[in-house]
Write an enzyme that holds these catalytic residues in place. Structure first.
Site, PDB file in Angstrom:
ATOM      1  N   THR A 137      -4.105   4.324   0.941  1.00  0.00           N
ATOM      2  CA  THR A 137      -4.625   4.678   2.263  1.00  0.00           C
ATOM      3  C   THR A 137      -5.672   5.781   2.179  1.00  0.00           C
ATOM      4  OG1 THR A 137      -2.775   6.200   2.636  1.00  0.00           O
ATOM      5  CG2 THR A 137      -2.533   3.960   3.507  1.00  0.00           C
TER       6      THR A 137
ATOM      7  N   VAL B 215       0.821  -1.206   0.000  1.00  0.00           N
ATOM      8  CA  VAL B 215       0.000   0.000   0.000  1.00  0.00           C
ATOM      9  C   VAL B 215       0.856   1.257   0.000  1.00  0.00           C
ATOM     10  CG1 VAL B 215      -1.896  -1.148   1.228  1.00  0.00           C
ATOM     11  CG2 VAL B 215      -0.206   0.124   2.519  1.00  0.00           C
ATOM     12  N   CYS B 216       0.254   2.338  -0.476  1.00  0.00           N
ATOM     13  CA  CYS B 216       0.845   3.681  -0.399  1.00  0.00           C
ATOM     14  C   CYS B 216      -0.317   4.658  -0.247  1.00  0.00           C
ATOM     15  CB  CYS B 216       1.700   3.981  -1.627  1.00  0.00           C
ATOM     16  SG  CYS B 216       0.767   4.121  -3.161  1.00  0.00           S
ATOM     17  N   ALA B 217      -0.089   5.920  -0.530  1.00  0.00           N
ATOM     18  CA  ALA B 217      -1.139   6.921  -0.354  1.00  0.00           C
ATOM     19  C   ALA B 217      -2.259   6.786  -1.378  1.00  0.00           C
ATOM     20  CB  ALA B 217      -0.540   8.325  -0.414  1.00  0.00           C
TER      21      ALA B 217
END
Length: 191
Positions: free
Chosen positions: A93, A65-67
Site C-alpha cells: 500500500t 497486499v500489505c504495507a
C-alpha cells in the site's frame, strides 16, 4: 507449489475491477487506508480463511497486499502451500499511495493505529533505551536487553521476518473482533 506473481501498482490499478483484494495487515493498519474493495484478513488469520480464499481464487484472481510486500509474500507462500494461486502487490500500500492511487478508509472508522513497522521501531527503541538506562543505573546485565534487540533486528533483516511484529500483532488494538472477521469471510464467499 504455486509461485505468486507480483503486480506493479499500475497493473493492479488497471485490473482492480477483476481482482479479489485481501489485505493481510492488522485491522488498525487497514483502517488507516487500504486499496478500494480490499477485504481485511490479517496474516495470522490466513489459515482460518483458507477455504474461503480458495473459493475466491477458483472464481478469479486474488491479490494479496500489505504495507510493503513482506507480509503479503508470507501470506502468498502459505496460500501456495495449500494450492491457492495468488499475486502480491509490489511495494504494498505504500507504493500504491506513492504512485498517486487512492486509499480507502472504512466509514466512521476512527480506529487507525500506527503501522506495524512504526510499532516495531517504537518498541525496539524503547527496549534498547530501557536496557541502556537500567544497565547504567542498576546493573550492567540489563544491557543484555539492548543486545537482544540488536540481534533480533539483524535476524529480522536476514530472514525478512519479524518476531516482534508477530508479538505486537497479538495486542488487542491490532486484532480483529471475531464478528469483523466472520463478516469479512462472508463477504469473500459472496464475491
Amino acid at each position: 507449489m504455486n509461485t505468486p506473481t507480483t503486480l506493479a501498482t499500475h497493473e493492479a490499478h488497471n485490473r482492480l475491477h477483476e481482482l479479489t483484494v485481501i489485505d493481510v495487515r492488522t485491522p488498525g493498519e487497514y483502517a488507516g487506508g487500504h486499496l478500494p474493495g480490499a477485504l481485511n484478513i490479517p496474516l495470522d488469520q490466513i489459515r482460518r480463511a483458507l477455504p474461503d480464499i480458495s473459493h475466491a481464487a477458483a472464481r478469479g484472481h486474488v491479490l494479496v497486499v500489505c504495507a510493503s510486500g513482506a507480509r503479503s509474500e508470507n501470506a502468498c507462500r502459505i496460500l501456495a502451500e495449500n494450492g491457492i494461486t495468488t499475486a502480491t502487490l509490489s511495494g504494498g500500500t505504500g507504493a500504491w499511495a506513492a504512485d498517486g492511487h487512492d486509499l480507502h478508509r472504512p466509514q466512521g472508522s476512527a480506529r487507525a493505529t500506527w503501522g506495524m513497522e512504526r510499532q516495531v521501531r517504537f518498541t525496539a527503541g524503547t527496549v534498547v533505551l530501557l536496557g541502556l538506562l537500567l544497565g547504567f543505573v542498576l546493573h550492567p546485565a540489563f544491557q543484555i536487553l539492548s543486545a537482544g534487540i540488536a540481534a533480533g533486528l539483524v535476524f529480522s533483516a536476514l530472514t525478512n521476518t519479524c518476531g516482534m511484529a508477530a508479538v505486537l500483532a497479538k495486542l488487542p488494538h491490532n486484532r480483529p473482533r471475531a464478528a469483523d472477521l466472520d463478516d469479512t469471510l462472508a463477504a469473500l464467499r459472496n464475491r
